[in-house]
Write a protein that holds these residues in place. Sequence first.
Motif, mmCIF file in Angstrom:
data_model
loop_
_atom_site.group_PDB
_atom_site.id
_atom_site.type_symbol
_atom_site.label_atom_id
_atom_site.label_comp_id
_atom_site.label_asym_id
_atom_site.label_seq_id
_atom_site.Cartn_x
_atom_site.Cartn_y
_atom_site.Cartn_z
ATOM 1 N N MET A 9 51.456 21.269 -55.584
ATOM 2 C CA MET A 9 51.540 20.499 -56.827
ATOM 3 C C MET A 9 51.432 19.002 -56.542
ATOM 4 O O MET A 9 50.594 18.312 -57.091
ATOM 5 N N GLN A 10 52.297 18.597 -55.564
ATOM 6 C CA GLN A 10 52.297 17.176 -55.174
ATOM 7 C C GLN A 10 50.941 16.752 -54.601
ATOM 8 O O GLN A 10 50.413 15.707 -54.959
ATOM 9 N N SER A 11 50.404 17.635 -53.741
ATOM 10 C CA SER A 11 49.154 17.284 -53.078
ATOM 11 C C SER A 11 47.980 17.324 -54.070
ATOM 12 O O SER A 11 47.043 16.545 -53.958
ATOM 13 N N ARG A 12 48.066 18.189 -55.051
ATOM 14 C CA ARG A 12 46.991 18.287 -56.026
ATOM 15 C C ARG A 12 46.938 17.024 -56.901
ATOM 16 O O ARG A 12 45.886 16.471 -57.189
ATOM 17 N N LYS A 13 48.159 16.589 -57.228
ATOM 18 C CA LYS A 13 48.245 15.373 -58.046
ATOM 19 C C LYS A 13 47.662 14.178 -57.277
ATOM 20 O O LYS A 13 46.926 13.361 -57.822
ATOM 21 N N ARG A 14 48.003 14.187 -55.987
ATOM 22 C CA ARG A 14 47.518 13.085 -55.157
ATOM 23 C C ARG A 14 46.000 13.107 -55.036
ATOM 24 O O ARG A 14 45.342 12.080 -55.094
ATOM 25 N N GLY A 15 45.486 14.302 -54.854
ATOM 26 C CA GLY A 15 44.039 14.440 -54.733
ATOM 27 C C GLY A 15 43.328 13.933 -55.969
ATOM 28 O O GLY A 15 42.309 13.239 -55.872
ATOM 29 N N ARG A 16 43.917 14.210 -57.104
ATOM 30 C CA ARG A 16 43.309 13.759 -58.357
ATOM 31 C C ARG A 16 43.363 12.232 -58.475
ATOM 32 O O ARG A 16 42.403 11.580 -58.852
ATOM 33 N N LEU A 17 44.512 11.736 -58.100
ATOM 34 C CA LEU A 17 44.688 10.274 -58.157
ATOM 35 C C LEU A 17 43.688 9.576 -57.247
ATOM 36 O O LEU A 17 43.119 8.539 -57.594
ATOM 37 N N GLN A 18 43.508 10.201 -56.073
ATOM 38 C CA GLN A 18 42.595 9.604 -55.104
ATOM 39 C C GLN A 18 41.174 9.563 -55.672
ATOM 40 O O GLN A 18 40.454 8.574 -55.515
ATOM 41 N N ARG A 19 40.799 10.627 -56.308
ATOM 42 C CA ARG A 19 39.455 10.682 -56.870
ATOM 43 C C ARG A 19 39.293 9.648 -57.983
ATOM 44 O O ARG A 19 38.287 8.949 -58.069
ATOM 45 N N LEU A 20 40.361 9.526 -58.785
ATOM 46 C CA LEU A 20 40.326 8.539 -59.867
ATOM 47 C C LEU A 20 40.195 7.126 -59.310
ATOM 48 O O LEU A 20 39.422 6.306 -59.806
ATOM 49 N N ALA A 21 40.953 6.900 -58.234
ATOM 50 C CA ALA A 21 40.904 5.569 -57.612
ATOM 51 C C ALA A 21 39.513 5.287 -57.092
ATOM 52 O O ALA A 21 38.988 4.175 -57.234
ATOM 53 N N GLY A 22 38.907 6.294 -56.491
ATOM 54 C CA GLY A 22 37.550 6.135 -55.976
ATOM 55 C C GLY A 22 36.569 5.870 -57.103
ATOM 56 O O GLY A 22 35.663 5.040 -56.978
ATOM 57 N N LEU A 23 36.787 6.530 -58.223
ATOM 58 C CA LEU A 23 35.889 6.390 -59.366
ATOM 59 C C LEU A 23 35.971 4.992 -59.960
ATOM 60 O O LEU A 23 34.972 4.378 -60.308
ATOM 61 N N LEU A 24 37.210 4.501 -60.079
ATOM 62 C CA LEU A 24 37.417 3.192 -60.715
ATOM 63 C C LEU A 24 37.349 2.029 -59.718
ATOM 64 O O LEU A 24 37.560 0.880 -60.082
ATOM 65 N N GLU A 25 37.123 2.378 -58.443
ATOM 66 C CA GLU A 25 37.059 1.361 -57.380
ATOM 67 C C GLU A 25 38.335 0.540 -57.313
ATOM 68 O O GLU A 25 38.315 -0.684 -57.215
ATOM 69 N N ILE A 26 39.456 1.223 -57.409
ATOM 70 C CA ILE A 26 40.751 0.548 -57.235
ATOM 71 C C ILE A 26 41.190 0.795 -55.801
ATOM 72 O O ILE A 26 41.032 1.908 -55.300
ATOM 73 N N PRO A 27 41.725 -0.242 -55.133
ATOM 74 C CA PRO A 27 42.197 0.000 -53.761
ATOM 75 C C PRO A 27 43.224 1.133 -53.729
ATOM 76 O O PRO A 27 44.113 1.211 -54.581
ATOM 77 N N GLN A 28 43.084 1.982 -52.721
ATOM 78 C CA GLN A 28 43.909 3.186 -52.679
ATOM 79 C C GLN A 28 45.377 2.891 -52.446
ATOM 80 O O GLN A 28 46.242 3.645 -52.872
ATOM 81 N N ASP A 29 45.663 1.779 -51.755
ATOM 82 C CA ASP A 29 47.076 1.497 -51.456
ATOM 83 C C ASP A 29 47.877 1.233 -52.711
ATOM 84 O O ASP A 29 49.084 1.479 -52.757
ATOM 85 N N ILE A 30 47.199 0.755 -53.747
ATOM 86 C CA ILE A 30 47.924 0.481 -54.989
ATOM 87 C C ILE A 30 48.190 1.790 -55.732
ATOM 88 O O ILE A 30 49.293 2.071 -56.181
ATOM 89 N N VAL A 31 47.172 2.595 -55.772
ATOM 90 C CA VAL A 31 47.282 3.847 -56.521
ATOM 91 C C VAL A 31 48.237 4.817 -55.835
ATOM 92 O O VAL A 31 49.093 5.435 -56.461
ATOM 93 N N MET A 32 48.110 4.908 -54.522
ATOM 94 C CA MET A 32 48.843 5.934 -53.783
ATOM 95 C C MET A 32 50.177 5.443 -53.227
ATOM 96 O O MET A 32 50.876 6.204 -52.581
ATOM 97 N N ASP A 33 50.476 4.145 -53.412
ATOM 98 C CA ASP A 33 51.708 3.582 -52.881
ATOM 99 C C ASP A 33 51.782 3.737 -51.359
ATOM 100 O O ASP A 33 52.769 4.202 -50.809
ATOM 101 N N LEU A 34 50.674 3.374 -50.697
ATOM 102 C CA LEU A 34 50.607 3.476 -49.239
ATOM 103 C C LEU A 34 50.899 2.112 -48.620
ATOM 104 O O LEU A 34 50.659 1.083 -49.260
#
Lengths: 407, 92
Positions: B1-26
Amino acid sequence: MTFNMSNYMHGAIRLKVTGFMPEKFINLCTAQNIYLWKISKKNSDLFVWMKVEDFFLIRPIVRKSRTRVTIVSRYGLPFAAKRLKKRKILLIGPVAFFLVLNVLASFVWFVDVTGVKNLSDSQIKAIAFQQGLKPGVLKSNINTKQIENEILINTPEVAWISVNFIGTRAVIEVVEKTVPKQDDKSPAHIVAGKDGVITEIITLAGQSTLKVGDTVKKGDLLIKGFAPEPVNHQDPSAQPPVISVPPQLIKAKGIVKARVWYESYGETELIKAKHQRTGRQQIGVLLKIGSNEIVLKSAHPEQFGLYDKEVVHKKLPLWRNSDFIVESNIDIYHELDTEWSEMTVEEARDYAKNNALAQIQNLMPETAQILSRKIELIKTEEPNLVRIKATIEVEEDIGKSMIISQQ
Amino acid sequence: MQSRKRGRLQRLAGLLEIPQDIVMDLPRITMLGNRQLLIENHKGIIEYTPSLIRIKLNQGELIVTGADLTLGNLQVEQILVEGTVEELKYDL
């Protein structure tokens, strides 16, 4: 970030944190938005820098993290001010210094005049003095425009003037008018400046008694400074007036050209000694303090057969008219080598001729026209010597103005 | 569940060209040679000695080993490690 202006103004402290878990102290501080920097650890003690204002907030953190803190060092204005409060004179000193500096800088201490050629400094300084520009007055009390005008009015020789201040120095810059040289109108004769035979005589003012071809000696009268006598055209055979009126004196003018001879001798030796430095040298250093002399390094020029001496005198520059008593004397002895150079008779003759002509060149005026040049070889008893006699005949203006003394 | 949500977020970030560290809290880690290490988006310090620093991250921890390590400029958002960094290790 660390020792910047803001930290200096507000003050910063270095804390020693001891305890079981100093990391917890750090984490709690960051959680409270307390800015820490330069965190280092020695043994089990943690050292951190923080702002003074944050120090009053860490009491609960210290208690929570079960550590103890002690202040190790302080930095910044609040601490410096506290120290200064204890040592008041430390504060008064600089303040007094700048105050005195400021006060002294607002006075004129020197008055300089630049750009004068014929006028004297003191003349302009005297006018400035009358107008109040003198050492020891306040700069703000001086109206430079007024002084400039006053000097311009009082000294007609001045074309332009500016008074301005450079530090505590008032500089009066002067540009003088170039006044055309005034001709001396007092009556004068023209006399011969040199011996010679007259070749040309043009009288512009005055009376001349000489003819072309006359021989004159130095000091002879060439053109008299008398006004020309009125010529009686009507009656050439008339009797000259019985009463001789003393002639009116004028300044004689005219050109008197004469042939003048110059003579000079030049000689050279066929075999000449030439001294050259070998490059070896000895240096003697002497230190003078007042009247005491201390030899720092002594030279022994006796070792050299032949030497020349060069003296370098070193002294500190003058500073405000006070003479430094310390000075140094450096003597440099250069060893010399003798070299014999031989010349042919022709070379020697040329050399002697040039010498002789160079001597004459100094005596001749630039406008002189050379008519002839004669060079004679003089026999000498010494076989090593070549002697030459040079004779030059020139035509030049020999007239010289001499003021008639009226008694 | 957690990993699926993350995967989706990652794809969204890639789509919108947002840096991943902001989206994923890395955490964003910047290294200047081996002498400076800037860690942004950390969660606090676990352990600190001149030769070892353990920094808590959103997930797991970061272990920095080296010599003469000091923490300069410690704030809520970032840590600046100075000294000679020898090793950087993730412990998830």
